[in-house]
Scaffold this active site. Structure first.
Site: not given
Ligand code: CAA
Length: 261
Positions: A63, A108, A111, A131
């Protein structure tokens, strides 16, 4: 679209996340465009999707950290929901989706690959959930899907340590199904997709739904989910054709493509 490319090759659709200068990091615009691209897939024509990243270095580097850096608690939750909604759309997309992971699959990026039905990668791929090193938890499903895919112990180790792993380790722990050279990756993804696309589309779609829904149910309910989707196939012309073709002993005949009916 600025950040999503889409092309169709035969019955295979290829979605490329294309924000190369930020290693294809997912900002809100990328997520919105991906959502719209999925809505636009013509399911009459396309029977399997491939998801990949632009360039030779990165699949998706996570992200967008710049965008996340100033979020409030409520905005953080909303950003998580934005990603989760798109990833869930991908996960429950009616046709199979193959992640062709061509480099970094961090945060992300790891993910989104886990929201796909299967993952294959190039030998330069790097996976991780970094993260906690940024002061956050995984926010696009990582705490849930990684544990389901590789087991809670390995998922916890990866998430708590924020340590990246390379392609051979991803293969060993079952995060990816196969590793290819960078040159071989897309041809291998297209071959895999074409093999899936040749099979009876309604049956393939029902298999996806049976596996996904069944994994969320206990076994007594799960086998009922399968029974219903199995039964549905008998209303399709493709079932009638597929079985008649098998039973016909004329060795000269050639199998016709399934009709998606
Ligand atoms: N967000 C925003 N920009 C990113 C990015 C990200 N996740 N990853 C890379 N970029 C940008 C860099 O800022 C850099 O931009 P500039 O050229 O403008 O400086 C550009 O992409 C190239 O990156 P690097 O110069 O860092 O390239 P590198 O080869 O030295 O390193 C890398 C590559 C190891 C992937 C490194 O870029 C990196 O660590 N990126 C961040 C990875 C990460 O932590 N991802 C998880 C994000 S959190 C998340 O995803 C939360 C969630 O679950 C929802």
């Amino acid at each position: 679209m600025d950040f999503i490319q889409y092309e169709v090759k035969g019955a295979v659709g290829i979605i490329t996340i294309s924000r190369e200068k930020a290693l294809n990091a997912l900002n809100s615009k990328v997520l919105e465009e991906l959502d719209a691209a999925l809505d636009a897939v013509n399911l009459e024509e396309v029977r399997c999707l491939i998801l990949t990243g632009a360039g030779e270095k990165s699949f998706v580097a996570g992200a967008d950290i710049g965008e996340m850096s100033t979020l409030t608690k409520a905005e953080g939750e909303a950003f998580g929901k934005k990603g989760n909604d798109v990833f869930r759309k991908l996960e429950t997309f009616p046709i199979p989706v193959i992640a062709a992971i061509n480099g970094f699959a961090l945060g992300g990026g790891c993910e989104i690959s886990m929201s796909c039905d299967m993952r294959i990668c190039s030998d330069n791929a790097i996976f991780g959930q970094p993260e906690v090193g940024l002061g956050i938890t995984p926010g696009f499903g990582g705490t849930q899907r990684l544990a389901r895919l590789v087991g809670a112990g390995m998922a916890k180790q990866m998430i708590y340590t924020a340590r990246n792993i390379k392609a051979p380790e991803a293969l060993r722990i079952g995060l990816v199904n196969a590793v290819y050279t960078q040159e071989e990756l897309m041809p291998a993804a297209e071959k895999l997709a074409a093999t899936i696309a040749k099979n009876a589309p309604i049956a393939v779609r029902n298999c996806k739904k049976a596996i996904n829904d069944g994994l969320e149910a206990d076994m007594d309910d799960a086998i009922v989910i399968e029974e219903k989707l199995f039964g549905d196939c008998f209303e399709s012309e493709d079932q009638k054709y597929g079985m008649a073709f098998f039973l016909d002993k004329n060795k000269e005949k050639v199998k016709e493509p399934f009709q998606n009916k």
